[in-house]
Design a protein around this motif. Structure first.
Motif, PDB file in Angstrom:
ATOM      1  N   CYS A  56       1.337  -2.038  39.364  1.00 16.92           N
ATOM      2  CA  CYS A  56       2.561  -1.928  38.576  1.00 16.92           C
ATOM      3  C   CYS A  56       3.719  -2.314  39.485  1.00 16.92           C
ATOM      4  O   CYS A  56       3.516  -2.627  40.655  1.00 16.92           O
ATOM      5  CB  CYS A  56       2.729  -0.514  38.015  1.00 16.92           C
ATOM      6  N   ASP A  57       4.909  -2.280  38.970  1.00 13.78           N
ATOM      7  CA  ASP A  57       6.059  -2.695  39.776  1.00 13.78           C
ATOM      8  C   ASP A  57       6.228  -1.861  41.039  1.00 13.78           C
ATOM      9  O   ASP A  57       6.756  -2.338  42.025  1.00 13.78           O
ATOM     10  CB  ASP A  57       7.342  -2.631  38.942  1.00 13.78           C
ATOM     11  N   GLY A  58       5.762  -0.618  41.038  1.00 14.06           N
ATOM     12  CA  GLY A  58       5.925   0.253  42.198  1.00 14.06           C
ATOM     13  C   GLY A  58       4.840   0.140  43.238  1.00 14.06           C
ATOM     14  O   GLY A  58       4.968   0.661  44.335  1.00 14.06           O
ATOM     15  N   GLY A  59       3.751  -0.529  42.937  1.00 18.91           N
ATOM     16  CA  GLY A  59       2.646  -0.645  43.879  1.00 18.91           C
ATOM     17  C   GLY A  59       1.318  -0.492  43.167  1.00 18.91           C
ATOM     18  O   GLY A  59       1.212  -0.702  41.965  1.00 18.91           O
ATOM     19  N   LEU A  60       0.298  -0.122  43.926  1.00 15.91           N
ATOM     20  CA  LEU A  60      -1.024   0.083  43.348  1.00 15.91           C
ATOM     21  C   LEU A  60      -1.165   1.518  42.869  1.00 15.91           C
ATOM     22  O   LEU A  60      -0.536   2.426  43.397  1.00 15.91           O
ATOM     23  CB  LEU A  60      -2.114  -0.169  44.389  1.00 15.91           C
ATOM     24  N   TYR A  61      -2.029   1.704  41.884  1.00 20.83           N
ATOM     25  CA  TYR A  61      -2.363   3.053  41.440  1.00 20.83           C
ATOM     26  C   TYR A  61      -3.784   3.054  40.914  1.00 20.83           C
ATOM     27  O   TYR A  61      -4.349   2.008  40.587  1.00 20.83           O
ATOM     28  CB  TYR A  61      -1.368   3.569  40.395  1.00 20.83           C
ATOM     29  N   LEU A  62      -4.359   4.234  40.847  1.00 21.35           N
ATOM     30  CA  LEU A  62      -5.717   4.424  40.359  1.00 21.35           C
ATOM     31  C   LEU A  62      -5.685   4.440  38.838  1.00 21.35           C
ATOM     32  O   LEU A  62      -5.157   5.363  38.226  1.00 21.35           O
ATOM     33  CB  LEU A  62      -6.250   5.741  40.916  1.00 21.35           C
ATOM     34  N   ASP A  63      -6.226   3.401  38.242  1.00 22.42           N
ATOM     35  CA  ASP A  63      -6.185   3.246  36.794  1.00 22.42           C
ATOM     36  C   ASP A  63      -7.267   4.061  36.093  1.00 22.42           C
ATOM     37  O   ASP A  63      -7.130   4.432  34.951  1.00 22.42           O
ATOM     38  CB  ASP A  63      -6.354   1.762  36.448  1.00 22.42           C
ATOM     39  N   ASN A  64      -8.330   4.345  36.798  1.00 28.53           N
ATOM     40  CA  ASN A  64      -9.460   5.073  36.230  1.00 28.53           C
ATOM     41  C   ASN A  64      -9.645   6.371  37.017  1.00 28.53           C
ATOM     42  O   ASN A  64     -10.686   6.600  37.619  1.00 28.53           O
ATOM     43  CB  ASN A  64     -10.709   4.190  36.298  1.00 28.53           C
ATOM     44  N   SER A  65      -8.635   7.220  37.014  1.00 26.12           N
ATOM     45  CA  SER A  65      -8.633   8.392  37.890  1.00 26.12           C
ATOM     46  C   SER A  65      -9.626   9.468  37.470  1.00 26.12           C
ATOM     47  O   SER A  65     -10.054  10.256  38.309  1.00 26.12           O
ATOM     48  CB  SER A  65      -7.230   8.979  38.006  1.00 26.12           C
ATOM     49  N   ASP A  66     -10.027   9.498  36.210  1.00 26.66           N
ATOM     50  CA  ASP A  66     -10.951  10.542  35.749  1.00 26.66           C
ATOM     51  C   ASP A  66     -12.257  10.551  36.537  1.00 26.66           C
ATOM     52  O   ASP A  66     -12.792  11.611  36.843  1.00 26.66           O
ATOM     53  CB  ASP A  66     -11.261  10.381  34.260  1.00 26.66           C
ATOM     54  N   GLN A  67     -12.765   9.392  36.872  1.00 25.39           N
ATOM     55  CA  GLN A  67     -14.051   9.348  37.559  1.00 25.39           C
ATOM     56  C   GLN A  67     -13.956   9.801  39.016  1.00 25.39           C
ATOM     57  O   GLN A  67     -14.980  10.015  39.654  1.00 25.39           O
ATOM     58  CB  GLN A  67     -14.683   7.972  37.453  1.00 25.39           C
ATOM     59  N   TYR A  68     -12.752   9.981  39.542  1.00 31.81           N
ATOM     60  CA  TYR A  68     -12.597  10.398  40.935  1.00 31.81           C
ATOM     61  C   TYR A  68     -12.356  11.905  41.077  1.00 31.81           C
ATOM     62  O   TYR A  68     -12.262  12.413  42.185  1.00 31.81           O
ATOM     63  CB  TYR A  68     -11.476   9.595  41.601  1.00 31.81           C
ATOM     64  N   GLY A  69     -12.256  12.596  39.952  1.00 32.16           N
ATOM     65  CA  GLY A  69     -12.164  14.058  39.963  1.00 32.16           C
ATOM     66  C   GLY A  69     -11.057  14.591  40.849  1.00 32.16           C
ATOM     67  O   GLY A  69      -9.928  14.093  40.833  1.00 32.16           O
ATOM     68  N   GLU A  70     -11.406  15.588  41.654  1.00 33.45           N
ATOM     69  CA  GLU A  70     -10.411  16.258  42.504  1.00 33.45           C
ATOM     70  C   GLU A  70      -9.847  15.347  43.595  1.00 33.45           C
ATOM     71  O   GLU A  70      -8.830  15.653  44.197  1.00 33.45           O
ATOM     72  CB  GLU A  70     -11.012  17.513  43.139  1.00 33.45           C
ATOM     73  N   ARG A  71     -10.483  14.222  43.840  1.00 38.26           N
ATOM     74  CA  ARG A  71     -10.004  13.285  44.862  1.00 38.26           C
ATOM     75  C   ARG A  71      -8.914  12.362  44.324  1.00 38.26           C
ATOM     76  O   ARG A  71      -8.259  11.653  45.071  1.00 38.26           O
ATOM     77  CB  ARG A  71     -11.175  12.449  45.384  1.00 38.26           C
ATOM     78  N   ALA A  72      -8.699  12.348  43.018  1.00 38.62           N
ATOM     79  CA  ALA A  72      -7.789  11.389  42.381  1.00 38.62           C
ATOM     80  C   ALA A  72      -6.361  11.489  42.908  1.00 38.62           C
ATOM     81  O   ALA A  72      -5.727  10.459  43.168  1.00 38.62           O
ATOM     82  CB  ALA A  72      -7.815  11.548  40.865  1.00 38.62           C
ATOM     83  N   GLU A  73      -5.828  12.684  43.067  1.00 35.26           N
ATOM     84  CA  GLU A  73      -4.447  12.808  43.549  1.00 35.26           C
ATOM     85  C   GLU A  73      -4.313  12.209  44.945  1.00 35.26           C
ATOM     86  O   GLU A  73      -3.397  11.432  45.220  1.00 35.26           O
ATOM     87  CB  GLU A  73      -3.984  14.263  43.573  1.00 35.26           C
ATOM     88  N   PHE A  74      -5.248  12.550  45.838  1.00 40.17           N
ATOM     89  CA  PHE A  74      -5.213  11.989  47.189  1.00 40.17           C
ATOM     90  C   PHE A  74      -5.300  10.465  47.145  1.00 40.17           C
ATOM     91  O   PHE A  74      -4.512   9.768  47.789  1.00 40.17           O
ATOM     92  CB  PHE A  74      -6.361  12.555  48.043  1.00 40.17           C
ATOM     93  N   LEU A  75      -6.252   9.937  46.379  1.00 41.66           N
ATOM     94  CA  LEU A  75      -6.452   8.487  46.340  1.00 41.66           C
ATOM     95  C   LEU A  75      -5.249   7.766  45.739  1.00 41.66           C
ATOM     96  O   LEU A  75      -4.837   6.709  46.241  1.00 41.66           O
ATOM     97  CB  LEU A  75      -7.734   8.154  45.574  1.00 41.66           C
ATOM     98  N   ASN A  76      -4.642   8.334  44.704  1.00 41.98           N
ATOM     99  CA  ASN A  76      -3.434   7.735  44.131  1.00 41.98           C
ATOM    100  C   ASN A  76      -2.298   7.704  45.141  1.00 41.98           C
ATOM    101  O   ASN A  76      -1.616   6.690  45.295  1.00 41.98           O
ATOM    102  CB  ASN A  76      -2.997   8.498  42.879  1.00 41.98           C
ATOM    103  N   ARG A  77      -2.091   8.815  45.808  1.00 43.37           N
ATOM    104  CA  ARG A  77      -0.999   8.864  46.786  1.00 43.37           C
ATOM    105  C   ARG A  77      -1.267   7.934  47.966  1.00 43.37           C
ATOM    106  O   ARG A  77      -0.344   7.329  48.514  1.00 43.37           O
ATOM    107  CB  ARG A  77      -0.752  10.307  47.229  1.00 43.37           C
ATOM    108  N   TYR A  78      -2.538   7.797  48.332  1.00 42.56           N
ATOM    109  CA  TYR A  78      -2.889   6.848  49.381  1.00 42.56           C
ATOM    110  C   TYR A  78      -2.539   5.421  48.952  1.00 42.56           C
ATOM    111  O   TYR A  78      -1.932   4.666  49.713  1.00 42.56           O
ATOM    112  CB  TYR A  78      -4.383   6.943  49.739  1.00 42.56           C
TER     113      TYR A  78
END
Length: 191
Positions: free
Chosen positions: A61-83
């Protein structure tokens, strides 16, 4: 470096990652790089399998990359998105778009030479800026899994710059598990 990086490092370790004897630096002309803190000791970065991000699950997106399919990453999703937001920020996207504009100003002959080098900039025309950004990041920051064939972003390992004479990533490590590992001794930048 900053509070966000400290949080990311803590979460990376909490989820089984290893980031030992290594510091993160940033230079405007090259982006992030890793440096050894104690040259007489091993540098180790280990990314467990469950922190690997399939490039197909990443959107731009205009702000950078993001995890589009975050459901499959469970509790790791917030960390991976922020990374993803931290490493692949708007500044990086702007650098990639400058590259796109520079390539588009080249002659067809020069672009054909880029294609021979197998750089994504040399293959076809990218009218959609976001598609070009994703392709460039895939080329520069992903590794292909021999098991699945998926193209993967490896958190923290993707901060490393690469060199043909550098240390290769290894799949599996007797001390940590089946993820990807990078280890060696370096006086200065680790690559």
């Amino acid at each position: 470096m900053n509070g966000e990086f400290d949080w990311l490092k803590q979460e990376f370790k909490k989820h089984g990652g290893v980031f030992e004897n290594i510091g993160l630096g940033y230079k405007d002309d090259r982006g992030y790089y890793c440096k050894s803190l104690k040259p007489d000791e091993d540098v180790t970065i280990y990314c467990p399998d469950d922190l690997l991000i399939n490039i197909e699950d990443v959107a731009v997106c205009d702000g950078g990359l993001y995890l589009d399919n975050s459901d499959q990453y469970g509790e790791r999703a917030e960390f991976l998105n922020r990374y993803l937001v931290f490493h692949f920020s708007r500044d990086m996207l702007d650098d990639i778009l400058r590259l796109k504009n520079n390539v588009e100003s080249l002659s067809e002959t020069d672009r054909a030479l880029l294609a021979k080098l197998n750089l994504p900039e040399g293959h076809g025309s990218y009218s959609d800026e976001l598609s070009f950004i994703k392709k460039r990041i895939e080329h520069s920051h992903c590794i292909e899994s021999k098991d699945s064939g998926n193209r993967l972003i490896m958190p923290f390992l993707s901060f490393l710059n690469h060199d043909k004479t550098g240390v290769p990533f290894k799949k599996g490590n007797e001390n940590y598990g089946s993820g990807f590992c990078f280890t060696g001794r370096f006086d200065g930048e680790a690559f």
